[in-house]
Design a protein around this motif. Structure first.
Motif, mmCIF file in Angstrom:
data_model
loop_
_atom_site.group_PDB
_atom_site.id
_atom_site.type_symbol
_atom_site.label_atom_id
_atom_site.label_comp_id
_atom_site.label_asym_id
_atom_site.label_seq_id
_atom_site.Cartn_x
_atom_site.Cartn_y
_atom_site.Cartn_z
ATOM 1 N N GLY A 207 24.753 27.852 5.746
ATOM 2 C CA GLY A 207 24.064 26.623 5.374
ATOM 3 C C GLY A 207 24.397 25.497 6.339
ATOM 4 N N HIS A 208 25.658 25.431 6.730
ATOM 5 C CA HIS A 208 26.132 24.389 7.648
ATOM 6 C C HIS A 208 25.412 24.520 9.001
ATOM 7 C CE1 HIS A 208 28.996 21.405 8.953
ATOM 8 N NE2 HIS A 208 29.170 22.105 10.055
ATOM 9 N N LEU A 209 25.344 25.762 9.464
ATOM 10 C CA LEU A 209 24.678 26.034 10.746
ATOM 11 C C LEU A 209 23.216 25.587 10.688
ATOM 12 C CD1 LEU A 209 25.385 27.598 13.409
ATOM 13 C CD2 LEU A 209 24.347 29.585 12.350
ATOM 14 N N CYS A 210 22.535 25.943 9.588
ATOM 15 C CA CYS A 210 21.117 25.597 9.464
ATOM 16 C C CYS A 210 20.930 24.088 9.361
ATOM 17 C CB CYS A 210 20.506 26.260 8.225
ATOM 18 S SG CYS A 210 20.406 28.022 8.410
ATOM 19 N N ARG A 211 21.829 23.434 8.656
ATOM 20 C CA ARG A 211 21.703 21.976 8.538
ATOM 21 C C ARG A 211 21.867 21.319 9.904
ATOM 22 N NH1 ARG A 211 23.962 22.675 3.641
ATOM 23 N NH2 ARG A 211 26.070 22.424 4.446
ATOM 24 N N GLY A 212 22.817 21.849 10.705
ATOM 25 C CA GLY A 212 23.011 21.319 12.057
ATOM 26 C C GLY A 212 21.739 21.470 12.877
ATOM 27 N N TRP A 213 21.109 22.646 12.786
ATOM 28 C CA TRP A 213 19.863 22.881 13.528
ATOM 29 C C TRP A 213 18.769 21.950 13.024
ATOM 30 C CZ3 TRP A 213 20.239 28.894 12.829
ATOM 31 C CH2 TRP A 213 21.128 29.411 13.782
ATOM 32 N N ALA A 257 19.427 34.203 19.699
ATOM 33 C CA ALA A 257 20.674 34.982 19.655
ATOM 34 C C ALA A 257 20.967 35.423 18.218
ATOM 35 C CB ALA A 257 21.830 34.149 20.196
ATOM 36 N N HIS A 258 20.769 34.534 17.264
ATOM 37 C CA HIS A 258 21.033 34.908 15.873
ATOM 38 C C HIS A 258 20.045 35.960 15.388
ATOM 39 C CE1 HIS A 258 23.937 31.704 15.580
ATOM 40 N NE2 HIS A 258 24.326 32.286 14.470
ATOM 41 N N LEU A 259 18.805 35.835 15.812
ATOM 42 C CA LEU A 259 17.814 36.817 15.365
ATOM 43 C C LEU A 259 18.111 38.200 15.937
ATOM 44 C CD1 LEU A 259 14.618 34.664 15.369
ATOM 45 C CD2 LEU A 259 15.464 36.025 13.463
ATOM 46 N N ARG A 260 18.635 38.230 17.162
ATOM 47 C CA ARG A 260 18.972 39.538 17.734
ATOM 48 C C ARG A 260 20.057 40.225 16.907
ATOM 49 N NH1 ARG A 260 17.718 37.114 22.393
ATOM 50 N NH2 ARG A 260 19.788 36.294 22.804
ATOM 51 N N ASP A 261 20.904 39.413 16.255
ATOM 52 C CA ASP A 261 21.990 39.945 15.424
ATOM 53 C C ASP A 261 21.557 40.218 13.992
ATOM 54 O OD1 ASP A 261 23.935 40.147 17.197
ATOM 55 O OD2 ASP A 261 25.093 38.398 16.571
ATOM 56 N N HIS A 458 13.359 35.914 8.204
ATOM 57 C CA HIS A 458 11.987 35.415 8.123
ATOM 58 C C HIS A 458 11.923 33.921 8.493
ATOM 59 C CE1 HIS A 458 8.031 34.478 6.470
ATOM 60 N NE2 HIS A 458 8.618 33.484 5.814
ATOM 61 N N HIS A 459 12.826 33.138 7.933
ATOM 62 C CA HIS A 459 12.757 31.697 8.187
ATOM 63 C C HIS A 459 13.199 31.342 9.607
ATOM 64 C CE1 HIS A 459 11.292 30.381 4.401
ATOM 65 N NE2 HIS A 459 12.271 30.942 3.722
ATOM 66 N N LEU A 460 14.195 32.044 10.132
ATOM 67 C CA LEU A 460 14.595 31.738 11.508
ATOM 68 C C LEU A 460 13.481 32.137 12.474
ATOM 69 C CD1 LEU A 460 18.371 32.393 12.127
ATOM 70 C CD2 LEU A 460 17.204 30.436 11.173
ATOM 71 N N GLN A 461 12.831 33.263 12.196
ATOM 72 C CA GLN A 461 11.714 33.677 13.050
ATOM 73 C C GLN A 461 10.590 32.657 12.944
ATOM 74 O OE1 GLN A 461 11.890 36.549 15.118
ATOM 75 N NE2 GLN A 461 10.215 35.350 16.015
ATOM 76 N N GLY A 462 10.321 32.185 11.718
ATOM 77 C CA GLY A 462 9.279 31.176 11.500
ATOM 78 C C GLY A 462 9.582 29.907 12.270
ATOM 79 N N THR A 491 14.968 24.185 6.277
ATOM 80 C CA THR A 491 15.360 23.598 4.988
ATOM 81 C C THR A 491 15.026 24.556 3.848
ATOM 82 O OG1 THR A 491 13.314 22.361 5.009
ATOM 83 C CG2 THR A 491 15.272 21.186 5.680
ATOM 84 N N ARG A 492 13.987 25.369 4.023
ATOM 85 C CA ARG A 492 13.695 26.346 2.969
ATOM 86 C C ARG A 492 14.776 27.424 2.920
ATOM 87 N NH1 ARG A 492 8.538 25.245 4.215
ATOM 88 N NH2 ARG A 492 8.118 27.005 5.547
ATOM 89 N N LEU A 493 15.376 27.692 4.082
ATOM 90 C CA LEU A 493 16.435 28.705 4.102
ATOM 91 C C LEU A 493 17.599 28.297 3.199
ATOM 92 C CD1 LEU A 493 17.361 30.464 7.395
ATOM 93 C CD2 LEU A 493 18.807 30.534 5.420
#
Ligand SMILES: Nc1nc2c(ncn2[C@@H]2O[C@H](COP(=O)(O)OP(=O)(O)OP(=O)(O)O)[C@@H](O)[C@H]2O)c(=O)[nH]1
Ligand SMILES: [K+]
Ligand SMILES: [Mg+2]
Length: 514
Positions: A207-213, A257-261, A458-462, A491-493
């Motif tokens: 969540g922290h990572l996504c908020r930073g992004w 990079a995250h999606l590859r993982d 799904h959300h990171l790809q979106g 934010t939906r993530l």
């Protein structure tokens, strides 16, 4: 993962509208997506579309079912304090967040039920954010059912539904959606690696990572909008758009990079596919039984014993694995065994990690040579990427090699020696498996937070797809819109986006009492 079969599909129950539960609504900020989610939840409730029972105080047994030393029963909602006073026949509430010893009695008959520890958590400093009480009672079934019945007799109280405590915690902003998922995973964690991963997610790392992004995108959006509004104005700082551009491109790299993982985290959550394969009689079934510590497969000196694919979940070196035993690969046998070989090849294609097994005393046989030339060579030829399969070559029956005789052929690819009969080489194999599985599932003790669910991917790809439309040099308005769409995915993530189906899927993982 294994979910409790008694866990019913939860219905969404919203939080009562009484004042202190949504203090943030007093200073609404429609630009804040989290606020929007809460607002959606809140307006649905006040429009009368809320699920029945809103505003109720809920109670449930939160520890496991069955006879045990201590059982924990808890309540959440505005009547929690009242229920505690009634069951303890006391005018005052005990000190907040302190364990107090109290005699619990049935309010209808006055009959003593148990001498128990009670804890009073006035909201908002509680798990759900509401007033909560915990009763730590003796774990006998009669005590537990007596206290549950006594609670049910208090006006305003009703039994909780599956996941309802956590759902209230989410609605009150105590947990974001990725933390809720972490909590569900922690409850269901069966191996050490799963536990580590779930705890990190519950601690809010993803969540922290996504908020930073999302903040990066908000800043870039502010820059682009400033440019739209004041583009011609001399007062605008120079390089505003260039700066936004640099940050968006850096974000694209990080997302990529995250999606590859992404598949790793999902394997860690639901189990990596490890398939044992090799020519007939290599000892594949013997190895499956050894690794799973139970007689999963029939072992016999007759080649072609295993026909069907036999899958068993095992904890291998702390990682969750779905281990498959398969038919020995050979041509020109009867139709039943041929079907077994077909199924074995099919399962092999789905493997994340292949345990390729040969009989060390039989390496010159046509079936061994054929296996090395086809299966082992073709996996070795794959270019390394996240989706490529990994392979461990194991030479079994090392006990049959004479100590003085020549070792295995020098032209063999890297391999491990093992004897399923004596257990020699097993420790080395387990260590090699641990390394391979850390590569296949990701190492939950180090590195960046893993994406454990298809929803995250799904959300990171979106988000990444939306950013591909960010071209401020072409059209500023479209570029701003691309940033908004991308930010919406992030934010939906963490916030769920308010759609009940998604929330239902996530909360389904919980049982009554959590
Ligand atoms: N000496 C020795 N015999 C072994 C070892 N491992 C397995 N065996 C024997 O090898 C024979 C075949 O073992 P299985 O485990 O049935 O082999 P498999 O590869 O599953 O055979 P299929 O299912 O027929 O393809 C059995 O008689 C086992 O007891 C070992 O390490 N040393
Ligand atoms: K056999
Ligand atoms: Mg077998």
């Amino acid at each position: 993962m294994v979910h409790s079969p008694t866990c019913p599909h939860p219905r969404f129950l919203l939080v009562p509208a009484s004042e202190p539960q949504f203090p943030h609504l007093q200073t609404p900020d429609p630009g804040d997506p989290v606020w929007n989610v809460r607002w959606a939840l809140c307006t649905r409730r006040s429009s009368g579309a809320a699920a029945p029972g809103s505003g109720a105080t809920i109670f449930a047994l939160s520890s496991g079912q069955g006879r045990c030393g201590i059982a924990v029963i808890r309540t959440s909602g505005p009547s929690s304090g009242h229920a505690l006073q009634i069951l303890t026949a006391a005018r005052d509430l005990p000190p907040a967040r302190h364990a107090s010893l109290r005699l619990l009695s049935d309010p209808r008959s006055g009959e003593p039920l148990d001498r128990a520890l009670v804890l009073w958590f006035p909201g908002p400093r509680s798990f759900t954010g509401e007033d909560c009480v915990e009763f730590h009672v003796h774990g006998g079934p009669a005590v537990v059912s007596g206290v549950l019945q006594a609670l049910g007799s208090v006006p305003g109280l009703r039994p909780a539904e599956a996941g309802e405590f956590t759902r209230r915690a989410f609605a009150n902003g105590k947990l974001n959606l990725t933390e809720v998922e972490g909590l569900a995973d922690l409850i269901h964690a069966e191996t050490e690696a799963q536990r580590r991963q779930a705890l990190r997610q519950l601690d809010g790392e993803l969540g922290h990572l996504c908020r930073g992004w999302a903040e990066t995108l908000t800043k870039a959006l502010a820059h682009v909008e400033a440019y739209i509004d004041f583009g011609e104005d001399d007062n605008l700082e120079e390089g505003v758009l260039e700066q936004a551009d640099i940050e968006v491109r850096a974000l694209e790299v990080a997302l990529g990079a995250h999606l590859r993982d992404a598949r790793r985290g999902q394997r860690l959550r639901s189990g990596a596919h490890v398939v044992v394969t090799g020519p007939p009689n290599a000892g594949k079934s013997s190895l499956v039984n050894l690794l799973s510590r139970k007689p999963v497969s029939i072992v016999s000196p007759e080649p072609g014993t295993t026909r069907d694919v036999l899958e068993t979940p095992v904890d291998l070196a702390g990682f969750p694995v779905l281990l498959s035993d398969t038919a020995g690969l050979r041509e020109g046998v009867g139709p039943v065994e041929q079907e077994g070989v077909r199924r074995a090849r099919e399962r092999l294609e789905q493997a994340d990690l292949i345990l390729a097994m040969l009989d060390a005393s039989d390496l010159a046989s046509p079936s061994s040579c054929n296996f090395l030339a086809t299966v082992v060579a073709s996996v070795g030829a794959q270019s390394p990427s996240d989706s490529s399969q990994r392979l461990l070559l194991v030479l079994n029956k090392s006990d049959l090699l004479s100590p003085e005789g020549p070792g295995p052929r020098p032209d063999l690819p890297p391999h491990l020696l093992l004897s399923c009969l004596t257990g020699e080489g097993l420790d080395g194999l387990l260590e090699a498996l641990r390394k391979e599985l850390a590569a296949v599932c990701g190492d939950p003790s180090t590195g960046s937070p893993l994406l454990t669910r298809a929803r995250h991917q799904h959300h990171l790809q979106g988000c990444l797809d939306a950013l591909s439309h960010y071209k401020p040099s072409k059209d500023l308005a479209l570029a701003a819109e691309a940033l908004r769409v991308a930010r919406g995915h992030l934010t939906r993530l963490t916030g769920g986006g308010g759609t009940e189906e998604i929330l239902d899927i996530i909360f389904r993982d919980f049982c009554v009492g959590k």
